[in-house]
Design a protein around this motif. Sequence first.
Motif, PDB file in Angstrom:
ATOM      1  N   PHE A 311       6.642 100.370  64.559  1.00  0.00           N
ATOM      2  CA  PHE A 311       5.508  99.825  65.310  1.00  0.00           C
ATOM      3  C   PHE A 311       4.481  99.221  64.353  1.00  0.00           C
ATOM      4  O   PHE A 311       3.961  98.124  64.575  1.00  0.00           O
ATOM      5  CB  PHE A 311       4.873 100.932  66.148  1.00  0.00           C
ATOM      6  N   ARG A 312       4.219  99.916  63.268  1.00  0.00           N
ATOM      7  CA  ARG A 312       3.182  99.458  62.335  1.00  0.00           C
ATOM      8  C   ARG A 312       3.572  98.149  61.639  1.00  0.00           C
ATOM      9  O   ARG A 312       2.713  97.278  61.425  1.00  0.00           O
ATOM     10  CB  ARG A 312       2.899 100.549  61.297  1.00  0.00           C
ATOM     11  N   VAL A 313       4.838  97.967  61.290  1.00  0.00           N
ATOM     12  CA  VAL A 313       5.217  96.716  60.634  1.00  0.00           C
ATOM     13  C   VAL A 313       5.188  95.550  61.622  1.00  0.00           C
ATOM     14  O   VAL A 313       4.876  94.415  61.234  1.00  0.00           O
ATOM     15  CB  VAL A 313       6.589  96.808  59.924  1.00  0.00           C
ATOM     16  N   ILE A 314       5.491  95.826  62.893  1.00  0.00           N
ATOM     17  CA  ILE A 314       5.382  94.776  63.906  1.00  0.00           C
ATOM     18  C   ILE A 314       3.923  94.345  64.064  1.00  0.00           C
ATOM     19  O   ILE A 314       3.599  93.147  64.093  1.00  0.00           O
ATOM     20  CB  ILE A 314       5.960  95.256  65.248  1.00  0.00           C
ATOM     21  N   VAL A 315       3.032  95.323  64.152  1.00  0.00           N
ATOM     22  CA  VAL A 315       1.602  95.026  64.268  1.00  0.00           C
ATOM     23  C   VAL A 315       1.127  94.232  63.061  1.00  0.00           C
ATOM     24  O   VAL A 315       0.384  93.244  63.194  1.00  0.00           O
ATOM     25  CB  VAL A 315       0.789  96.331  64.423  1.00  0.00           C
ATOM     26  N   GLU A 316       1.565  94.627  61.873  1.00  0.00           N
ATOM     27  CA  GLU A 316       1.152  93.924  60.660  1.00  0.00           C
ATOM     28  C   GLU A 316       1.671  92.489  60.646  1.00  0.00           C
ATOM     29  O   GLU A 316       0.956  91.568  60.220  1.00  0.00           O
ATOM     30  CB  GLU A 316       1.652  94.684  59.428  1.00  0.00           C
ATOM     31  N   ALA A 317       2.892  92.289  61.103  1.00  0.00           N
ATOM     32  CA  ALA A 317       3.447  90.931  61.147  1.00  0.00           C
ATOM     33  C   ALA A 317       2.657  90.047  62.105  1.00  0.00           C
ATOM     34  O   ALA A 317       2.402  88.864  61.819  1.00  0.00           O
ATOM     35  CB  ALA A 317       4.915  90.982  61.569  1.00  0.00           C
ATOM     36  N   ILE A 318       2.260  90.596  63.244  1.00  0.00           N
ATOM     37  CA  ILE A 318       1.453  89.827  64.201  1.00  0.00           C
ATOM     38  C   ILE A 318       0.086  89.506  63.602  1.00  0.00           C
ATOM     39  O   ILE A 318      -0.415  88.378  63.726  1.00  0.00           O
ATOM     40  CB  ILE A 318       1.312  90.609  65.524  1.00  0.00           C
ATOM     41  N   ARG A 319      -0.511  90.484  62.940  1.00  0.00           N
ATOM     42  CA  ARG A 319      -1.830  90.256  62.328  1.00  0.00           C
ATOM     43  C   ARG A 319      -1.764  89.175  61.255  1.00  0.00           C
ATOM     44  O   ARG A 319      -2.589  88.262  61.208  1.00  0.00           O
ATOM     45  CB  ARG A 319      -2.334  91.560  61.704  1.00  0.00           C
ATOM     46  N   GLN A 320      -0.798  89.303  60.376  1.00  0.00           N
ATOM     47  CA  GLN A 320      -0.743  88.394  59.236  1.00  0.00           C
ATOM     48  C   GLN A 320      -0.365  86.973  59.631  1.00  0.00           C
ATOM     49  O   GLN A 320      -0.825  86.011  59.014  1.00  0.00           O
ATOM     50  CB  GLN A 320       0.244  88.928  58.187  1.00  0.00           C
ATOM     51  N   THR A 321       0.482  86.839  60.640  1.00  0.00           N
ATOM     52  CA  THR A 321       0.879  85.497  61.089  1.00  0.00           C
ATOM     53  C   THR A 321      -0.043  84.958  62.178  1.00  0.00           C
ATOM     54  O   THR A 321       0.051  83.779  62.526  1.00  0.00           O
ATOM     55  CB  THR A 321       2.319  85.505  61.627  1.00  0.00           C
ATOM     56  N   GLU A 322      -0.915  85.846  62.693  1.00  0.00           N
ATOM     57  CA  GLU A 322      -1.798  85.495  63.814  1.00  0.00           C
ATOM     58  C   GLU A 322      -0.996  84.883  64.956  1.00  0.00           C
ATOM     59  O   GLU A 322      -1.395  83.912  65.588  1.00  0.00           O
ATOM     60  CB  GLU A 322      -2.903  84.531  63.357  1.00  0.00           C
ATOM     61  N   SER A 323       0.151  85.505  65.223  1.00  0.00           N
ATOM     62  CA  SER A 323       1.079  84.941  66.189  1.00  0.00           C
ATOM     63  C   SER A 323       2.058  86.006  66.672  1.00  0.00           C
ATOM     64  O   SER A 323       2.315  86.986  65.971  1.00  0.00           O
ATOM     65  CB  SER A 323       1.863  83.795  65.533  1.00  0.00           C
ATOM     66  N   ASP A 335      10.168  87.840  53.950  1.00  0.00           N
ATOM     67  CA  ASP A 335       9.773  87.168  52.712  1.00  0.00           C
ATOM     68  C   ASP A 335       8.420  87.585  52.149  1.00  0.00           C
ATOM     69  O   ASP A 335       8.190  87.440  50.942  1.00  0.00           O
ATOM     70  CB  ASP A 335       9.742  85.652  52.944  1.00  0.00           C
ATOM     71  N   GLU A 336       7.521  88.082  53.002  1.00  0.00           N
ATOM     72  CA  GLU A 336       6.151  88.293  52.528  1.00  0.00           C
ATOM     73  C   GLU A 336       5.682  89.740  52.566  1.00  0.00           C
ATOM     74  O   GLU A 336       4.780  90.114  51.802  1.00  0.00           O
ATOM     75  CB  GLU A 336       5.182  87.434  53.345  1.00  0.00           C
ATOM     76  N   MET A 337       6.245  90.562  53.441  1.00  0.00           N
ATOM     77  CA  MET A 337       5.827  91.958  53.465  1.00  0.00           C
ATOM     78  C   MET A 337       6.331  92.651  52.206  1.00  0.00           C
ATOM     79  O   MET A 337       7.535  92.691  51.945  1.00  0.00           O
ATOM     80  CB  MET A 337       6.340  92.681  54.713  1.00  0.00           C
TER      81      MET A 337
END
Length: 375
Positions: A311-323, A335-337
């Motif tokens: 759950f936390r990595v999904i949330v982080e991916a949404i935050r970082q991509t703003e999408s 590629d970036e995490m």
Amino acid sequence: MKKLLFLVLAGIVAATTAPALAQDTIKIGLMCPLTGSWAAEGKDMKQIVELLADQVNNEGGLLGKQVKVVIGDDGGDPRTAALAAQRMATRDVAAVVGTYGSSITEASQNIYASANIIQVANGSTAVRLTEKGLPYFFRTCPRDDEQGRVAVKTLLDSGYENIAILHDNTTYAKGLADEAKKLLDKEEDVNIVFFDALTPGEQDYGTILSKMKTKDPDVVFFTGYYPEAGLMLRQKMEKGWDVPFIGGDATNNPDLVKIAGNKAAEGFRFLSPPVPGDLPTKEAREFLDAYEARYQSTPGSIWAVLAGDGFRVIVEAIRQTESTDTQKMADYLHDEMEGFPGLTGDIAFNEKGDRIGDVYRVYRVDADGNFVLME
């Protein structure tokens, strides 16, 4: 006439406000076994992900929206999982966490892939899950080839020469058994005296225990799940057979001791990533404190905590991509995490979606039924 006009206006209001309300939430799915023999894992997975979602929402949400967890019960069964995944794929989720059990995850993989939905599994360690080239599949747990190496090292370091290997024909258990056998077959001083499968879900394993006993193994390496492991530990004690058992990581659940009883479980060893109480990170300590305050208990096993990391990595991916765009999120995770502070340690993924750098440990059940990390 007034009543008719009211109904028409109400319908217009509902039609115009429903999409707006839907846009106010970001949905993240969770597939877990809330029913069936693995329900203890599913309950913890649900509680952990809901707790983490509440924390995100209490801190202002995600991209200015509230996070909603959409639950799907896979029942610990491949057919049920396929149906649950089909329903989940229609519910406008940004990504899905889960599930526990490699064969259960495998039943859902292609459904999510076809729907272009990211899936982050938490307890599915079978090697082949990430050998398929699915671009949106990830997992926060390690792979069975690593577990196989640790298992063989443990068996050899313990001095065992005549080894029985028992699995349950599931994707995970058969894969781990094959990995261990492949490595042990290279050892000149080791004999695989028994290699076979039991049928999961039965209440009496006397026949398979007696069959193994005739082969006089020094140890039994069981690669299946905790309900069957607990039952066999109790039944072999009742038979007066004191051969040691070593389990794979799917035996890491406190219910194993409840099923076996403290006396029968004492001395049982198993492989696993660190159990929740041994997690060293600041994030883990804060999370465990919050979990205990809310539920008056601690998580039963590491696999549910790994769902929290999903759950936390999904949330982080949404935050970082703003999408919530699937491709953007997947590219970020691949590629970036790097070094993301997960509950179970730093998290990064390779090109296959496998977690990088996780390490198995060996645990022993003590006389009080506690899982003790072996040095």
